[in-house]
Design an enzyme around this catalytic site. Structure first.
Site, PDB file in Angstrom:
ATOM      1  CD1 TRP A 131      -2.821   1.647   0.822  1.00 24.31           C
ATOM      2  CD2 TRP A 131      -1.290   2.393   2.262  1.00 24.31           C
ATOM      3  NE1 TRP A 131      -3.197   2.907   1.244  1.00 24.31           N
ATOM      4  CE2 TRP A 131      -2.277   3.385   2.120  1.00 24.31           C
ATOM      5  CE3 TRP A 131      -0.216   2.636   3.129  1.00 24.31           C
ATOM      6  CZ2 TRP A 131      -2.236   4.594   2.801  1.00 24.31           C
ATOM      7  CZ3 TRP A 131      -0.176   3.846   3.802  1.00 24.31           C
ATOM      8  CH2 TRP A 131      -1.174   4.799   3.642  1.00 24.31           C
ATOM      9  CG  HIS A 132       3.516   2.136   3.174  1.00 26.45           C
ATOM     10  ND1 HIS A 132       2.950   1.048   3.798  1.00 26.45           N
ATOM     11  CD2 HIS A 132       3.455   3.153   4.068  1.00 26.45           C
ATOM     12  CE1 HIS A 132       2.570   1.402   5.014  1.00 26.45           C
ATOM     13  NE2 HIS A 132       2.862   2.662   5.207  1.00 26.45           N
ATOM     14  N   GLY A 133       3.602   1.685  -1.509  1.00 25.32           N
ATOM     15  CA  GLY A 133       4.161   1.963  -2.825  1.00 25.32           C
ATOM     16  C   GLY A 133       4.659   0.686  -3.473  1.00 25.32           C
TER      17      GLY A 133
ATOM     18  CE1 TYR B 280       4.285   6.901   6.950  1.00 25.86           C
ATOM     19  CE2 TYR B 280       2.216   6.121   6.062  1.00 25.86           C
ATOM     20  CZ  TYR B 280       3.379   5.880   6.727  1.00 25.86           C
ATOM     21  OH  TYR B 280       3.665   4.608   7.155  1.00 25.86           O
TER      22      TYR B 280
ATOM     23  CG  PHE C 188       3.257   6.404   1.580  1.00 28.64           C
ATOM     24  CD1 PHE C 188       4.151   5.891   0.655  1.00 28.64           C
ATOM     25  CD2 PHE C 188       3.706   6.709   2.837  1.00 28.64           C
ATOM     26  CE1 PHE C 188       5.475   5.683   1.004  1.00 28.64           C
ATOM     27  CE2 PHE C 188       5.028   6.498   3.202  1.00 28.64           C
ATOM     28  CZ  PHE C 188       5.919   5.988   2.289  1.00 28.64           C
TER      29      PHE C 188
END
Lengths: 459, 87
Positions: free
Chosen positions: A322-324, A456, A459
């Site tokens: 999800w973060h990348g 963040y 993201f």
């Protein structure tokens, strides 16, 4: 438009005054906040305003359609495909296109391979997650579908939490849209303390650690030695905590001044004595989102123990992704999952030993999270074994003291903050406002010139 | 106090808070060098109101320069940075 900038102060001051003016007129208040939120988002990049409106429309229509028994399943599938498809396209297209190009080139093909480089719209993960949770919560009867589109469009775009959370559930936010709470002295005091704490964490601790230790270290990891590696190890753990929890504090504080209460997003995460407890304290709104909409639907802690472990590791790996799109985030999520599964099987260490072990484990996993590439990751680990190096970062006493201050911010007892709030609440209103302005002035004066974006935001 | 009176008192206090913030912001700008003007020029184009805002900011800045207040923000910054060893 970043929170700790003069640009935002002027923007927020205007919105706060107008919001107070129309506070008792629901229609005007909603229209004002929606317009302000769109202005706030357009200041980043007006091209993506249409995307956010499309996501809001999907949530609104999905919420209405999912209440019809005949359309229920179709609505859920279609909206999930549309929303996750958008997220996947913007977040992972570049990664897969590059991987495909490398694959083709290694096979001697694809020299003329051309693709569009896709820009990641700010906050897309956050507002898409809110849209998904709204549709599913309507389906689960947690929240009633709204007929007024403004309610849903405002829920998706409300500017304090738009670009980096906290991810607010519709069941928490929608009732407040109808009846926000006019700030009382204690609410204002809470807001002032949160805003100032957040600014201090971000502008002083996180930014100076980034510039003084973390960024120079990761820019040239093969030139570092064990001393600088240990300093950067602790500095980044503190930087990311102060950066992200600082943003959340400011977001919660400014929402309170407008009359809305967001859930707590960080609760002394580095005081956790188990990994499970860490995830109940770190980015709480994302952890609970993943628990409710991914982990439990996948089976959660039901079924055969091996299956449970698989679900846990799989869920955390997804959280990493999800973060990348990158092997570093995949590794980060995977090892958190393995750690949680191990802890569930053999139990967590107790007391201060548990706190030390969990902190070291979490800090160690921030290394792949921060490293720019797999090669850099290996070089960082190599730095821990070197006593001599050709370009070590000059670690100042100020930098080291910021690490200590960052830890202190984590250990700061909630009672201490509460005491500050109640003391401030007893002071006259004018003094409360002056405390806020003087605090902001001092943070700006102490901070370095220019403002680095929040970690963040990517993201 | 009745809930209505409570509400009126809270509204009055919140207005006082907002007003104090606004006046303090103006004071902060007045004693803070040229930073607000810099920002106005860096601001994204706001279409029809853009020129108005720039004109207002430039006029305000000119008035400020005529009065010539001390740059207390810059002085605070210098002192704090020197104390923390950041210079």
């Amino acid at each position: 438009m970043l929170f700790p900038t003069l640009e935002f102060i002027l923007f927020f001051g205007t919105v706060l005054a107008l919001n107070t003016l129309v506070f008792d007129r629901a229609g005007w208040r909603k229209a004002l906040l929606l317009l302000a939120s769109y202005g706030f988002y357009a200041a980043w990049d007006p091209r993506f305003l249409g995307l956010m409106i499309a996501v809001s429309a999907t949530a609104y229509l999905g919420g209405l359609a999912v209440t019809r028994p005949k359309l229920r399943k179709l609505t859920i599938w279609l909206s999930l495909i549309a929303l996750l498809g958008l997220l996947g396209f913007f977040k992972y297209f570049n990664f897969f296109a590059l991987s495909l190009q490398q694959l083709l080139e290694s096979a001697g093909l694809g020299r003329d391979f051309v693709w569009l480089s896709v820009i990641l719209p700010v906050g897309i993960s956050f507002y898409i997650f809110q849209a998904i949770s709204y549709i599913i919560d309507v389906d689960r009867d947690v929240v009633t579908a709204r007929k007024n589109p403004v309610d849903i469009f405002l829920y998706i775009s409300f500017f304090p939490q738009l670009v980096a959370g906290p991810i607010v559930r519709a069941s928490v936010f929608l009732p407040q849209i109808d009846a926000p709470t006019l700030p009382t002295p204690i609410i204002r005091a809470e807001a002032v303390v949160l805003i100032l704490t957040g600014l201090f964490k971000k502008m002083i601790v996180a930014n100076y650690l980034a510039v003084g230790i973390v960024d120079p270290f990761y820019a040239l990891p093969d030139g570092q030695n064990a001393v600088t590696a240990v300093a950067a190890f602790f500095a980044y753990g503190i930087q990311i905590y102060c950066d992200f929890s600082g943003y959340s504090d400011i977001a919660i504080g400014i929402a309170l001044l407008l009359g809305y209460r967001f859930p707590t997003n960080f609760r002394q995460p580095y005081s956790a004595s188990s990994l499970r407890a860490f995830w109940q304290r770190w980015h709480i709104s994302l952890s609970t989102w993943i628990r409710d909409y991914v982990y439990i639907p996948l089976g959660g802690n039901q079924g055969h123990p091996r299956r449970q472990m698989g679900v846990l590791v799989g869920t955390m790996t997804l959280a990493g992704l999800w973060h990348g799109a990158g092997w570093n985030f995949l590794l980060w999520g995977f090892f958190h999952g393995v750690g949680l599964a191990y802890e569930r099987r053999v139990g967590a260490a107790q007391g201060w030993r548990g706190v030390v072990l969990v902190t070291l484990f979490v800090f160690a996993l921030w290394i792949p999270f921060r490293a720019d590439s797999f090669g850099d990751l290996l070089q960082v680990f190599g730095a821990f074994t070197r006593l001599e190096s050709f370009a070590p970062v000059d670690i100042s006493a100020f930098g080291l003291s910021l690490i200590a201050v960052g830890f202190a911010m984590n250990y700061l007892p909630e009672r201490g903050l509460l005491l500050a709030q109640t003391s401030l609440a007893r002071l006259p209103t004018i003094v409360q406002a002056l405390v806020l302005i003087v605090g902001v002035w001092t943070c700006f004066a102490t901070a370095q010139e220019g403002m680095a974006p929040f970690i963040y935001f990517q993201f | 106090m009745t809930p209505d009176q409570d509400r009126k008192r809270d509204t009055r206090q919140h207005w006082l808070f907002v007003l104090t913030l606004t006046l303090s912001l103006i004071a902060a700008w007045f004693f803070s060098g040229e930073r607000f003007l810099d920002w106005v020029f860096e601001m994204p184009d706001l279409g029809p109101v853009d020129d108005m805002i720039i004109e207002f900011a430039v006029t305000a800045q000119e008035v400020k320069e005529q009065i010539g207040p001390e740059d207390y923000f810059g002085q605070t910054r210098d002192v704090l940075h020197r104390l923390l060893g950041l210079n």
